[in-house]
Design an enzyme around this catalytic site. Structure first.
Site, mmCIF file in Angstrom:
data_model
loop_
_atom_site.group_PDB
_atom_site.id
_atom_site.type_symbol
_atom_site.label_atom_id
_atom_site.label_comp_id
_atom_site.label_asym_id
_atom_site.label_seq_id
_atom_site.Cartn_x
_atom_site.Cartn_y
_atom_site.Cartn_z
ATOM 1 N N LYS A 65 20.128 4.970 6.452
ATOM 2 C CA LYS A 65 19.374 6.085 7.034
ATOM 3 C C LYS A 65 19.904 7.433 6.505
ATOM 4 O O LYS A 65 19.122 8.299 6.133
ATOM 5 C CB LYS A 65 19.476 6.048 8.573
ATOM 6 N N THR A 66 21.230 7.566 6.471
ATOM 7 C CA THR A 66 21.812 8.816 5.965
ATOM 8 C C THR A 66 21.469 8.979 4.493
ATOM 9 O O THR A 66 21.091 10.064 4.044
ATOM 10 C CB THR A 66 23.358 8.795 6.132
ATOM 11 N N ASP A 110 22.888 11.688 13.569
ATOM 12 C CA ASP A 110 23.063 10.247 13.752
ATOM 13 C C ASP A 110 23.283 9.978 15.241
ATOM 14 O O ASP A 110 23.776 10.853 15.959
ATOM 15 C CB ASP A 110 24.300 9.806 12.941
ATOM 16 N N THR A 159 20.108 3.711 16.849
ATOM 17 C CA THR A 159 20.119 2.253 16.828
ATOM 18 C C THR A 159 19.387 1.719 18.055
ATOM 19 O O THR A 159 19.052 0.554 18.114
ATOM 20 C CB THR A 159 21.578 1.750 16.885
ATOM 21 N N ARG A 218 25.807 -1.606 3.764
ATOM 22 C CA ARG A 218 27.189 -1.129 3.950
ATOM 23 C C ARG A 218 28.165 -2.304 3.929
ATOM 24 O O ARG A 218 29.235 -2.220 3.324
ATOM 25 C CB ARG A 218 27.324 -0.357 5.264
HETATM 26 P P1 ADP Z 1 23.275 4.459 7.872
HETATM 27 O O1 ADP Z 1 23.087 5.941 7.846
HETATM 28 O O2 ADP Z 1 22.002 3.732 8.179
HETATM 29 O O3 ADP Z 1 24.401 4.005 8.761
HETATM 30 P P2 ADP Z 1 24.171 4.809 5.116
HETATM 31 O O4 ADP Z 1 23.082 5.663 4.566
HETATM 32 O O5 ADP Z 1 25.454 5.495 5.465
HETATM 33 O O6 ADP Z 1 23.643 3.960 6.392
HETATM 34 O O7 ADP Z 1 24.420 3.632 4.042
HETATM 35 C C1 ADP Z 1 25.541 2.774 4.087
HETATM 36 C C2 ADP Z 1 26.013 2.412 2.685
HETATM 37 O O8 ADP Z 1 25.062 1.566 2.053
HETATM 38 C C3 ADP Z 1 26.168 3.607 1.733
HETATM 39 O O9 ADP Z 1 27.312 3.337 0.935
HETATM 40 C C4 ADP Z 1 24.925 3.603 0.888
HETATM 41 O O10 ADP Z 1 25.184 4.109 -0.403
HETATM 42 C C5 ADP Z 1 24.567 2.126 0.836
HETATM 43 N N1 ADP Z 1 23.111 1.909 0.828
HETATM 44 C C6 ADP Z 1 22.303 1.956 1.912
HETATM 45 N N2 ADP Z 1 21.048 1.653 1.572
HETATM 46 C C7 ADP Z 1 21.043 1.394 0.256
HETATM 47 C C8 ADP Z 1 20.022 1.004 -0.670
HETATM 48 N N3 ADP Z 1 18.762 0.818 -0.242
HETATM 49 N N4 ADP Z 1 20.352 0.843 -1.962
HETATM 50 C C9 ADP Z 1 21.623 1.004 -2.357
HETATM 51 N N5 ADP Z 1 22.655 1.365 -1.530
HETATM 52 C C10 ADP Z 1 22.377 1.555 -0.232
#
Ligand code: ADP
Length: 337
Positions: A65-66, A110, A159, A218
């Protein structure tokens, strides 16, 4: 000795900086439908020179999401501020952030469902009219001042969809859900990251890691970084199938992709409750893991894999999986008892 649990282990910030992070929608693998929609919304807002509509993103942690929000900011050529709901304890914290935003900037919050109510209420007029009411001074001399803000986009991530209040939810123009990734998509993410980290890994080895990654990039990347350590020390930077299998075992992940805590949880339900049902509170005290972590980290995968089901009376092992799990935890003769 307490075993490490790769699933809840904090990520090392220095390590993250060295890992691959998608900068464009093309680099962001999987989630095709969501990506296509967001690419259109972003492009349209950019063409109109307007901020993007406020966006609410539902989905478990670690699904990107981030990262998606950062990509959107990059495409729109605007700044992005990242913060989290529980971090904002007082209204002043949020007002300070909002008043620092440049025109069309993105504010990513978040865990937006964990914002205190008073802080959340500040968001209502900020989102709708780009204005906030602030109290200046104290006691009898205190005055309310209505402060204008630069037009901005709020991206709220959560979430728990059920915990977003109706007034907040209604102020988002776009609501989207991000789902767990398919194994093939995780495999591609692992291969992409491996190339960046300069590890030699075959498609089949990447798939083995993908199967243990709980549908979550992740986790896939966290496991890959540990596998890289093994490959570097023991195998000339080559992550072949044997090395990956050994590495996963070392990390406490078994052939079902289950961690030590997953197994402990299922084992307790089988041994202490003959398959359940059992309440979450009881499970939490039996395995020494808090309820929120069980619900956010362990359960979603166990439910998806069909190892667990939720009923009105608690958690239980589905009938279909009971013989398999009894054999796994109690040995071959368990079915005779
Ligand atoms: P969230 O905000 O949903 O908790 P993040 O955006 O922080 O998740 O992503 C977690 C990790 O996974 C990061 O290191 C990101 O680079 C990687 N990541 C997430 N989605 C993808 C994707 N679709 N392709 C490649 N890497 C991804």
């Amino acid at each position: 000795m307490e075993s490490i649990d790769i699933l809840t282990l904090q990520e090392v910030p220095e390590e993250l900086k060295m890992d691959f992070c998608p900068q464009t929608f093309d680099d962001y693998l999987g989630q095709k439908e969501l990506k296509n929609k967001l690419a259109i919304y972003t492009q349209a807002a950019k063409m109109r020179n307007e901020p993007l509509d406020h966006l609410l993103l539902f989905g478990p942690p670690g699904l990107g999401k981030t990262t998606l929000s950062q990509i959107m900011a990059q495409i729109m050529n605007v700044g992005i501020k990242i913060c989290s709901g529980p971090m904002m304890e007082r209204t002043g914290d949020l007002v300070a952030i909002l008043s620092g935003l440049e025109p069309r900037d993105i504010l990513f919050i978040d865990e937006i469902h964990r914002m205190p109510t008073a802080v959340e209420e500040i968001l209502y007029s900020a989102m709708e009219h780009f204005r906030v009411d602030v109290i200046i001074g104290q006691g009898a001399g205190a005055q309310s001042v209505n402060l204008p803000l630069n037009p901005f986009t709020l991206i709220g991530a959560t979430t728990k969809s059920g915990m977003i209040s109706a007034p907040l939810r209604s102020r988002f123009g776009i609501t989207e859900r991000i789902d767990f990734y398919k194994e093939e998509d995780l495999q591609k993410i692992i291969l992409q990251s491996a190339q960046f980290l300069k590890i030699t890994i075959s498609d089949s080895s990447a798939l083995i890691i993908a199967k243990c990654s709980r549908g979550t990039p992740r986790i896939a990347k966290k496991i890959l970084r540990r596998i890289r350590d093994f490959a570097q020390v023991n195998n000339n930077n080559i992550a072949d199938e044997q090395l990956v299998q050994d590495g996963l075992q070392f990390l406490g992940l078994d052939n079902d992709g289950l961690s030590k805590t997953d197994n402990a949880l299922l084992k307790k339900i089988i041994i202490n409750f003959n398959g359940g049902p059992v309440g979450l509170e009881t499970l939490s005290s039996l395995i020494g893991e808090d309820k929120d972590t069980i619900e956010a980290v362990y359960e979603p995968f166990l439910l998806r894999k069909g190892f667990l089901e939720k009923t009105a009376r608690g958690r239980q092992i589905p009938h279909k999986k009971l013989p398999y799990l009894k054999r796994k935890f109690l040995g071959q003769n368990s079915l005779l008892t």
